[in-house]
Design a protein around this motif. Sequence first.
Motif, mmCIF file in Angstrom:
data_model
loop_
_atom_site.group_PDB
_atom_site.id
_atom_site.type_symbol
_atom_site.label_atom_id
_atom_site.label_comp_id
_atom_site.label_asym_id
_atom_site.label_seq_id
_atom_site.Cartn_x
_atom_site.Cartn_y
_atom_site.Cartn_z
ATOM 1 N N TYR A 32 -31.971 -10.133 38.594
ATOM 2 C CA TYR A 32 -31.804 -8.935 39.098
ATOM 3 C C TYR A 32 -30.340 -8.869 39.763
ATOM 4 O O TYR A 32 -30.295 -9.561 40.653
ATOM 5 N N ARG A 99 -31.399 -3.756 39.434
ATOM 6 C CA ARG A 99 -31.609 -3.618 38.026
ATOM 7 C C ARG A 99 -31.672 -5.137 37.492
ATOM 8 O O ARG A 99 -31.024 -6.160 38.023
ATOM 9 N N ARG A 100 -32.480 -5.160 36.419
ATOM 10 C CA ARG A 100 -32.263 -6.189 35.487
ATOM 11 C C ARG A 100 -30.601 -6.586 35.231
ATOM 12 O O ARG A 100 -29.986 -5.757 34.954
ATOM 13 N N SER A 101 -30.626 -7.592 35.005
ATOM 14 C CA SER A 101 -28.957 -8.243 34.684
ATOM 15 C C SER A 101 -29.099 -9.675 34.255
ATOM 16 O O SER A 101 -30.124 -10.348 34.194
ATOM 17 N N GLN A 112 -26.626 3.016 36.987
ATOM 18 C CA GLN A 112 -26.800 1.980 36.365
ATOM 19 C C GLN A 112 -28.096 1.205 36.779
ATOM 20 O O GLN A 112 -28.390 0.197 36.421
ATOM 21 N N TYR A 113 -28.203 1.687 37.956
ATOM 22 C CA TYR A 113 -29.580 0.929 38.809
ATOM 23 C C TYR A 113 -30.923 1.607 38.662
ATOM 24 O O TYR A 113 -31.184 2.953 38.515
ATOM 25 N N ASP A 114 -31.760 0.840 38.538
ATOM 26 C CA ASP A 114 -33.138 1.473 37.906
ATOM 27 C C ASP A 114 -34.258 1.596 39.066
ATOM 28 O O ASP A 114 -35.256 2.233 39.254
ATOM 29 N N TYR A 115 -34.174 0.766 40.358
ATOM 30 C CA TYR A 115 -34.861 0.811 41.431
ATOM 31 C C TYR A 115 -34.147 1.134 42.566
ATOM 32 O O TYR A 115 -33.132 0.373 42.883
#
Length: 126
Positions: A32, A99-101, A112-115
Amino acid sequence: QVQLVESGGGLVQAGGSLRLSCAASGRTFSGYAMGWFRQAPGKEREFVATMSWGGISPYYADSVKGRFTIAKDNAKNTLYLQMNSLKPEDTAVYYCATRRSSGGNIYLRGDQYDYWGQGTQVTVSS
């Protein structure tokens, strides 16, 4: 699912320091990318700092470069933002995001971020 909880905000005089923390649960930091953003009253949310999941690519907004440091403690699943030489214009609600990365990728845009965490208020008095 990842949950993020920020802490460490408060009121400080100009020139002072604060350290923000962002505790993550639900997932470890492995895989992440992490970021800090802020939003001042009446202004758009803006990028502050980011770090790739491997922690090898910290990147800062010009406005905080040399004063702020992003770091993480993998054992504690916690992201930090050390803020020194604070200025009144640093006053804002600060948010951490993830975010996953993969690899050394970094992300500078909020979309670009999910959380996201709930935010912590930082107020710098002059």
